[in-house]
Design a protein around this motif. Structure first.
Motif, PDB file in Angstrom:
ATOM      1  N   PHE A  69     -32.497  22.384  -5.349  1.00 27.07           N
ATOM      2  CA  PHE A  69     -32.007  23.520  -4.573  1.00 27.07           C
ATOM      3  C   PHE A  69     -31.242  24.529  -5.431  1.00 27.07           C
ATOM      4  CE2 PHE A  69     -32.550  19.980  -1.699  1.00 27.07           C
ATOM      5  CZ  PHE A  69     -33.256  20.553  -0.649  1.00 27.07           C
ATOM      6  N   ALA A  70     -31.344  24.376  -6.740  1.00 24.01           N
ATOM      7  CA  ALA A  70     -30.735  25.316  -7.685  1.00 24.01           C
ATOM      8  C   ALA A  70     -29.257  25.537  -7.378  1.00 24.01           C
ATOM      9  CB  ALA A  70     -31.482  26.661  -7.651  1.00 24.01           C
ATOM     10  N   SER A  71     -28.540  24.458  -7.083  1.00 21.41           N
ATOM     11  CA  SER A  71     -27.117  24.570  -6.751  1.00 21.41           C
ATOM     12  C   SER A  71     -26.262  23.986  -7.866  1.00 21.41           C
ATOM     13  CB  SER A  71     -26.819  23.861  -5.427  1.00 21.41           C
ATOM     14  OG  SER A  71     -26.974  22.465  -5.553  1.00 21.41           O
ATOM     15  N   GLU A  72     -25.000  24.379  -7.871  1.00 19.83           N
ATOM     16  CA  GLU A  72     -24.073  23.982  -8.932  1.00 19.83           C
ATOM     17  C   GLU A  72     -22.719  23.694  -8.302  1.00 19.83           C
ATOM     18  OE1 GLU A  72     -23.485  23.172 -12.957  1.00 19.83           O
ATOM     19  OE2 GLU A  72     -25.264  24.198 -12.240  1.00 19.83           O
ATOM     20  N   ALA A  73     -22.210  22.500  -8.501  1.00 17.03           N
ATOM     21  CA  ALA A  73     -20.957  22.087  -7.870  1.00 17.03           C
ATOM     22  C   ALA A  73     -19.783  22.936  -8.327  1.00 17.03           C
ATOM     23  CB  ALA A  73     -20.675  20.618  -8.176  1.00 17.03           C
ATOM     24  N   GLY A  74     -18.935  23.339  -7.379  1.00 19.77           N
ATOM     25  CA  GLY A  74     -17.703  24.059  -7.690  1.00 19.77           C
ATOM     26  C   GLY A  74     -17.903  25.499  -8.111  1.00 19.77           C
ATOM     27  N   THR A  75     -19.116  26.037  -7.913  1.00 18.02           N
ATOM     28  CA  THR A  75     -19.391  27.427  -8.288  1.00 18.02           C
ATOM     29  C   THR A  75     -19.811  28.220  -7.051  1.00 18.02           C
ATOM     30  OG1 THR A  75     -21.764  27.158  -8.731  1.00 18.02           O
ATOM     31  CG2 THR A  75     -20.234  26.556 -10.499  1.00 18.02           C
TER      32      THR A  75
END
Length: 488
Positions: A69-75
């Motif tokens: 899902f092209a996601s990045e934690a804490g961003t």
């Protein structure tokens, strides 16, 4: 008197929702390439830390779900394209089941439908950001340092409001970037573009990244770390450690991902070629391929969309109201403090968690997770092509508009024959995809790398087909990218 429809309830919202206007003139091939690359770069650059959140000090329970899902934690890309995909799947199913009747040939209905998808995506992000903020997900592990920086309940409240506002706004921007690509300025679908570039950069970084992890003091890239170990550690110890490291990608994940890619790349080449010819140009016979993976990466994305949404909701609610062994129970990794593991509950059996209390529960999880992804992907492949306007009838209509006929079939029977091929390949391909990915991820060894890279590859192949089709139709004339595509 005109008949009232449920869709009419939402039409007043259309005027207040930002919309990307269609281009006033046809966007040429080279400009589409530039737009696509530029918007992709903008998406990647959006992975800035959320103000008030340190990504290195939060424990991420969703790390094995993020890459597809092209996601990045804490961003700002905490949710990636999850809200957009969730909204798109929901409204497409609602319209496909005729719960809300939508005439896609009507400009007003189509505009309302697109606005509903954008509104729903932003609302999903707002709800998820709110419940995660309340649950304390964004707080650092060393909570005492957090308490010292926030001296009052009011400070915590305003900090949460700021986080919610940032994530909601970033999701709204992502929906507009997706729409920009899909309105003809670039190559779409926009969600596939973002998944492709994210998977490519993450996989490349996992192999050759030079950045050193501040916790483990190891390079992100497993191959780079291999050379460092060869010079600094005994040979056996240096290589063995790279198969078991937990803070970064290890060789076990890489090899498992390569095996999955080889299997699915081989299956991807299975197709049924249909002989077609033009009614305008004599003696011009070509073939139209019906690939086994007719739905591309969408079936496995559908399965993981369900799982990701369930994980966010249950994690937040169990942290707010207390853990529940019946639904799900998370425990923080005591060694790294950078992730939570699902350790029990119903949700544990449809997760890629590497934790297991006993061998039987581990085997049960592998069977349940594989069965879940296989079933949901298969169901998706069985019905999605009809809901999304990709049936044999739609393809036959497209052929007719382009003055193309199928060799050996009358016009009256073309749609029926095409529908048989499409339904079979869609169902079988989606089921195989779900089974292979489910089996690889259910062990907990891949940690999301296999499914992320696979979805990225399948999305890339779909995009490449769109690019090549556009290039063959209009891009070969005076294109600056002619050498890239093998022509002068």
């Amino acid at each position: 008197m005109s008949k009232f429809r449920a869709l009419d309830i939402f039409k007043p919202f259309v005027g207040i929702v930002p919309e990307i206007e269609l281009p006033y003139e046809k966007v040429v091939f080279d400009e589409k390439i530039v737009y696509t690359i530029g918007i992709s770069a903008l998406y990647l650059l959006s992975s800035l830390p959320i103000s008030g959140v340190n990504p290195n000090k939060i424990a991420d329970p969703f790390n094995w779900l993020r890459l597809p899902f092209a996601s990045e934690a804490g961003t700002l890309l905490e949710f990636g394209v999850l809200p957009v995909l969730t909204s798109a799947f929901f409204w497409q199913i609602v319209s496909g089941l005729k719960i809300v009747k939508i005439n896609f040939n009507n400009l007003s209905d189509r505009s309302t439908f697109q606005s509903l998808q954008k509104i729903s995506a932003v609302l999903i992000a707002l709800i998820y950001a709110t419940i995660l903020a309340i649950s304390g997900y964004f707080r650092p592990i060393d909570f005492f340092s957090y308490q010292n920086s926030l001296n009052s309940t009011t400070s915590i409240l305003w900090s949460n409001i700021l986080i919610i506002a940032q994530l909601t706004t970033s999701t709204a921007i992502v929906t507009l970037l997706v729409e920009l690509l899909e309105k003809g300025y670039g190559f779409g679908p926009g969600v596939m573009v973002f998944i492709t570039v994210s998977a490519a950069t993450k996989f490349t970084g996992s192999l050759f990244g030079f950045i050193t992890n501040i916790k483990s003091f190891e390079s992100n890239g497993v191959i780079v770390q291999l050379f460092r170990n060869l010079f600094n550690k005994p040979l056996t110890t240096g290589i063995y450690s790279l198969f078991n490291r937990t803070d970064e990608v290890n060789f076990t994940q890489v090899y498992l991902t390569i095996i999955v890619l080889l299997i699915l790349t081989y299956i991807q080449n299975f197709r049924m070629d249909i002989s077609i010819k033009s009614t305008k140009v004599r003696s011009m016979v070509s073939t139209y391929p019906i690939r086994l993976f007719y739905c591309g990466a969408l079936p496995i994305l559908f399965s993981y969309t369900i799982i990701y949404n369930l994980n966010i909701i249950t994690f937040a609610l169990t942290k707010i109201f207390g853990g529940s062994n019946l639904i799900a129970n998370w425990e923080i990794d005591s060694l790294t403090n950078n992730t939570y593991y699902l350790t029990s509950g119903l949700l544990y059996f449809i997760s890629g968690s590497s934790y297991y209390s006993n061998f039987l529960s581990y085997i049960g999880k592998i069977i349940a997770f594989t069965a879940f992804t296989t079933f949901t992907s298969g169901i998706f492949g069985r019905y999605w092509y009809a809901m999304s306007g990709s049936t044999g009838k739609d393809l036959a209509k497209q052929f007719k508009e382009q003055d193309i006929v199928v060799v050996g079939h009358r016009d009256a029977t073309v749609a029926k024959e095409l529908n048989k091929l499409i339904s079979s390949s869609s169902l079988i391909g989606a089921t195989i995809l779900g089974a292979v990915i489910g089996l690889a991820e259910s062990t907990g060894l891949s940690k999301g790398l296999a499914v992320g890279v696979t979805t990225g590859l399948l999305c890339a192949l779909s995009l490449l087909e769109n690019v090549m089709s556009e290039y063959q139709q209009s891009g070969s004339v005076n294109s600056q990218f002619a050498q890239v595509f093998g022509t002068n």
